[in-house]
Write an enzyme that holds these catalytic residues in place. Sequence first.
Site, mmCIF file in Angstrom:
data_model
loop_
_atom_site.group_PDB
_atom_site.id
_atom_site.type_symbol
_atom_site.label_atom_id
_atom_site.label_comp_id
_atom_site.label_asym_id
_atom_site.label_seq_id
_atom_site.Cartn_x
_atom_site.Cartn_y
_atom_site.Cartn_z
ATOM 1 N N ASP A 37 0.852 -1.179 0.000
ATOM 2 C CA ASP A 37 0.000 0.000 0.000
ATOM 3 C C ASP A 37 0.895 1.239 0.000
ATOM 4 O O ASP A 37 2.051 1.173 0.440
ATOM 5 C CB ASP A 37 -0.926 0.017 1.225
ATOM 6 C CG ASP A 37 -2.158 0.883 1.030
ATOM 7 O OD1 ASP A 37 -3.220 0.328 0.725
ATOM 8 O OD2 ASP A 37 -2.032 2.125 1.160
ATOM 9 N N ASP A 60 3.439 2.172 -4.442
ATOM 10 C CA ASP A 60 2.359 2.820 -5.171
ATOM 11 C C ASP A 60 2.208 2.098 -6.505
ATOM 12 O O ASP A 60 3.183 1.982 -7.261
ATOM 13 C CB ASP A 60 2.698 4.301 -5.392
ATOM 14 C CG ASP A 60 1.534 5.103 -5.966
ATOM 15 O OD1 ASP A 60 0.733 4.518 -6.725
ATOM 16 O OD2 ASP A 60 1.440 6.299 -5.660
ATOM 17 N N ASN A 87 -5.589 -5.504 -6.299
ATOM 18 C CA ASN A 87 -6.821 -4.983 -5.699
ATOM 19 C C ASN A 87 -6.887 -3.462 -5.635
ATOM 20 O O ASN A 87 -7.978 -2.890 -5.615
ATOM 21 C CB ASN A 87 -6.956 -5.545 -4.280
ATOM 22 C CG ASN A 87 -7.962 -4.798 -3.447
ATOM 23 O OD1 ASN A 87 -9.174 -4.921 -3.634
ATOM 24 N ND2 ASN A 87 -7.473 -3.983 -2.506
ATOM 25 N N TYR A 152 -14.356 5.292 -13.991
ATOM 26 C CA TYR A 152 -14.328 4.030 -13.258
ATOM 27 C C TYR A 152 -14.747 2.876 -14.167
ATOM 28 O O TYR A 152 -14.083 1.827 -14.208
ATOM 29 C CB TYR A 152 -15.252 4.116 -12.052
ATOM 30 C CG TYR A 152 -15.141 2.935 -11.120
ATOM 31 C CD1 TYR A 152 -14.089 2.838 -10.214
ATOM 32 C CD2 TYR A 152 -16.091 1.919 -11.132
ATOM 33 C CE1 TYR A 152 -13.980 1.752 -9.350
ATOM 34 C CE2 TYR A 152 -15.994 0.837 -10.274
ATOM 35 C CZ TYR A 152 -14.936 0.758 -9.386
ATOM 36 O OH TYR A 152 -14.823 -0.320 -8.542
ATOM 37 N N LYS A 156 -12.430 -0.353 -15.338
ATOM 38 C CA LYS A 156 -12.766 -1.729 -14.978
ATOM 39 C C LYS A 156 -13.043 -2.590 -16.205
ATOM 40 O O LYS A 156 -12.748 -3.791 -16.215
ATOM 41 C CB LYS A 156 -13.963 -1.748 -14.028
ATOM 42 C CG LYS A 156 -13.649 -1.153 -12.659
ATOM 43 C CD LYS A 156 -12.490 -1.868 -11.977
ATOM 44 C CE LYS A 156 -12.239 -1.367 -10.569
ATOM 45 N NZ LYS A 156 -11.135 -2.106 -9.898
ATOM 46 N N THR A 187 -17.068 0.014 1.352
ATOM 47 C CA THR A 187 -15.690 0.432 1.591
ATOM 48 C C THR A 187 -15.577 1.950 1.492
ATOM 49 O O THR A 187 -16.489 2.633 1.019
ATOM 50 C CB THR A 187 -14.738 -0.182 0.548
ATOM 51 O OG1 THR A 187 -15.097 0.309 -0.760
ATOM 52 C CG2 THR A 187 -14.815 -1.697 0.558
#
Length: 283
Positions: A37, A60, A87, A152, A156, A187
Amino acid sequence: MTDLDGKRVVITGAARGIGLATARGAIARGARVALLDRDELELKQVVTELGAAASAFVADVTDPEGLSAAVAAAAAEFGGIDVVVANAGVAPKMATVAGTSLAEFDRVIGVNLRGVWNTVQAGLPHLGVSRGRLVVVASVYSFVNGVLGAPYAVSKAGVEALARTLRVELAVAGIGITTAYFGFVDTDLVNGTKVGDPLFEKTEKLFPRMLTKRISPDRAAKEILRAVERNRTRVVAPALWRPLDWLRGIVGPLGDTVLARAGKLRDVLVQVRAREVSSPNEP
């Protein structure tokens, strides 16, 4: 079936949300986990919580050299890598295409699509040795209309296209690939897009509750880990999205037509566009 006990797992975006839940679940199954992360402080806190089976690597996903170095360091510490979970992701604020800045588009594509690409590039040399498995987190937005969230949806859909390509290319190397398609997950990524935005909730109410209902990060993580254990190539959750996936060639065009003609959605689009014109620097 694949037993995760003793397996070595790398997860990006692991300090929170689906990534953290997946790390917890993998450790509970006996795996060692490398959490990657960019948030160093939060990452250290999480690793302290998870214990000796977890290791932290600050990286990153938009930095290919730094990411490759972190994955290589994880492989050196663990003696190899068996599973890589791509992820890490971000979401844009609700906006039309006309009202989305190029910088915002690049930010989302940079993390969600190029970040997955970079993770794949960093992980494949190690997975080739172990004949392991690669997991990429896509979204139901890979196959449903991306109105008011185009960056987005574009990112995806690109992740799905990449995963399909990899499934064929990696078959000869014995590397498995799993694509995870999730609906709305509870989330920070999802919730952050609606904070302080009354038009988001107004838009959400236009769609059936069964489709907008959120699942927990733990539920998403269980789906990922079950897919890895059973060597599945894809997982769609919640299950109510599966028929839309199976029938995407029919439902997709019909859905586009319905949305284009929906009066209530048009009203929201007018309001969103008016807001964008009055405040051109947002989002």
